[in-house]
Design a protein around this motif. Sequence first.
Motif, PDB file in Angstrom:
ATOM      1  N   LYS A   1       0.786  -1.069  -0.019  1.00  0.00           N
ATOM      2  CA  LYS A   1       0.016   0.178   0.201  1.00  0.00           C
ATOM      3  C   LYS A   1       0.751   1.372   0.228  1.00  0.00           C
TER       4      LYS A   1
ATOM      5  N   LEU B   1      -4.948   6.257  -0.817  1.00  0.00           N
ATOM      6  CA  LEU B   1      -4.254   4.747  -0.971  1.00  0.00           C
ATOM      7  C   LEU B   1      -4.777   3.687  -2.295  1.00  0.00           C
TER       8      LEU B   1
ATOM      9  N   THR C   1      -3.189   0.397  -3.389  1.00  0.00           N
ATOM     10  CA  THR C   1      -2.770  -1.154  -3.997  1.00  0.00           C
ATOM     11  C   THR C   1      -1.761  -1.467  -4.704  1.00  0.00           C
TER      12      THR C   1
ATOM     13  N   GLU D   1       3.089  -0.840   3.917  1.00  0.00           N
ATOM     14  CA  GLU D   1       3.009  -0.143   3.308  1.00  0.00           C
ATOM     15  C   GLU D   1       4.459   0.844   3.062  1.00  0.00           C
TER      16      GLU D   1
END
Length: 172
Positions: free
Chosen positions: A44, A82, A84, A129
């Motif tokens: 992420k 966000l 992915t 992340e």
Amino acid sequence: MAQRQSYQIGSGLFILLGFAALAYLATQTTSIANYSQGASYAIKARFTNVGQLKLRAPVKIAGVRVGTVSEIRLEADKLDALVTLAVDKRFDKIPDDSAAAVFTSGLLGDQYVSIQPGGSADMFKDGDEVVLTQSSMQLEELIGKYLVGGDAGKSGKGDDKAPPAEAKPPPK
């Protein structure tokens, strides 16, 4: 009459070949191009601006495609995007201090996510992340800054100009 029919057949074949060439170019110049993704893991990344980044956009390291963008959503609490990234399992040696940035292919091309590898001994795992991110550069913002002439560094006050010089009497 036979000559006219051969012209019709030739014209039809020419048009058919033209459509086939257009279909080939459409699939080879977009992100639909032959890219089969096998097993992957998710990373992420948060961006303040993703520009025109789309699902299935490429994820690249050193210009080589290593995955795709699998999801883009707005985080309601932070108001960040966000993203992915689905990275192929065969590229499992990406250091966890790597940086991600949104770039554009050419001047007006599609956008993609580029990963610049870091130097950590630890590697990304599924669900990790990216901490260091760089958002998309918007062409409109760059043009605006250029047209204004770099006034972004000045304070917003209108009295930044030097006071006018006092008038001197002309020499005699």
